[in-house]
Design a protein around this motif. Sequence first.
Motif: not given
Length: 417
Positions: A292, A260, A287-290
Motif C-alpha cells: 500500500k 503486507q 502489481e503487488d496489491y499487498d
Amino acid sequence: MELVQTAAKKYSDYQEIIDTGTTAQLDYYVNRLRDKKIAMVNATSYGGGVAEILHSMVPLARDMGLDMEWRVIQGADEFYNVTKDMHNCLQGQEGSLSEEAQNIYLKYNELNAAAAKDWHYDYIIIHDPQPAGLIEFLKTKSDARWIWRCHIDTSTPNQEYWSFLYQYISQYDACIFTMEDFVNEKEKFHNLTFITPSIDPLSTKNTPLDEEEVRRIIARFGVDIHRPLISQISRFDPWKDPLGVIDVYKMVKKDFPSVQLALVGSMASDDPEGWDYLYRTLRRAGEDYDIKIITNFNGVSNLEVNAFQTASDVLLQKSLREGFGLTVSEGLWKGTPVIGGNVGGIKYQIEEGVTGYLVDTVEDCAEKVLRILRNPTLAQEMIVAGKERVREHFLITTHLLNYLKLLDSFDGPPVSN
Ligand code: UDP
C-alpha cells in the motif's frame, strides 16, 4: 515581529508520562528561571519540524510558569529564495553566494531587528540560519544571552555559505547542534551544546489510540487487519530508501507470505523530486496489491500516521542517510519494534539488539524483520526497552529541560561583539 499564539498545553498532563527524575529537574530549573524572559525566534509558525516542536514546547513552558514567547521573522519571496539556497548549501549543496543574495539576507534581518529594538528578553534562542543575522543588529542593544539553535546537518557545508553565516553565529553566547556529527569546525564555537529533537507524547501523532479506531483507520487504506504489516513512514526520497524497503518486503514475503507493506509519506505539491521518487516507488511495487503506497493526497495526516505506527508489526526507517529520524522515536514510543538504517540520529535512538535493530543492507534488514515476526517475545523485550529510551531522552519534556539547563549554565560576561 509577529508573536505566535499557541494552543494551551498542561504540564500536569505530562506528569504521569515522564519519570520522577525529569519532573524534579524540570521543577528545579523552572524555579531558577522563573523571572527570566525567554524568546524563541524562527522563520515560520507552520510547517516543518521546528514549528511543530515550538507549538508544543512554548505552551508547555508557559504552563510551567516560564515567561517564554515565540516570534517569527517577516520575509518575502526574495528572502526565502536566498534562505532556501542557504539551507541546501549549508547541508553541502554546491552553489555560489552572490553579493546580491548576501544583501537580501542582511536587509531582511535588519528590517526584523528594527521591529525588535524594544525587546527585553534575558535569553534569545534563534532557530536555524534565516534569523541568525539578527544578532548583528541587536546584540549591542541588549543584555540578553544569544543562543543559536541549528537543526540542520552542517557537517560538510558549502564553504562560501558557511563563512558568511559564521560571521554571525560566532557572535552567539552558545550554539546548539542536534549531534556532534553535524558540526564542522567544532573548536570555533562558544559553548557548543548538543540537544536532540523530540516528540510530543500528547500530540495527535503520538497520543495512544483505541485499538478499534486504529483498525478502522488502517482498514480504510485497504490493509487486512488480520495479517502482519510492515510500514515505513517517510518522504519519498532516495535517502529514505523506499525502493530498498520494497526489496526487503519481497525477501520477507518469500518466507512469510501473509506479510503486507505500507509506505506512508507526505507529498508537497511543489516538490517535483518527491513526485518522481513516488512514481519510481510505485513502479518498483508493480502489481503487488499487498503493498500500500499512501500519501496525504489519499488522506494521511497525523492521526493516520499514528494509526500505522501503532498497528504495524514492524516499522522500518531504512534510511541510507538521515538527520535525526524522528519516526524512530515515534515508533518506539508506540511500542512497535523498529529497524533502522545504521546512519545519523537513528544510531542514537536504536541501541542494536536492545531497543531495535540497525541495518546496513536489504538482506540484513529482511533477516531482522523475519526474526521479529517469528519471535514475539524478543520483540516484546525490545518494545519495553525502546519506549523507556524515548521516555528518558526524546520526549518534549526532556528537550525543554535540556534548554533550561543551558540557559541556567551561563556565567561570566556575554560574548562581546
Ligand atoms: N510524517 C508525516 N506524514 C507522512 C510522513 C512523515 O507526518 O506521511 C512525519 C513523521 O511522522 C515525522 C516527520 O514527518 O514526524 C519526518 O521526520 P524525520 O525526522 O523522520 O524525517 P525528515 O522528513 O525530517 O527527514
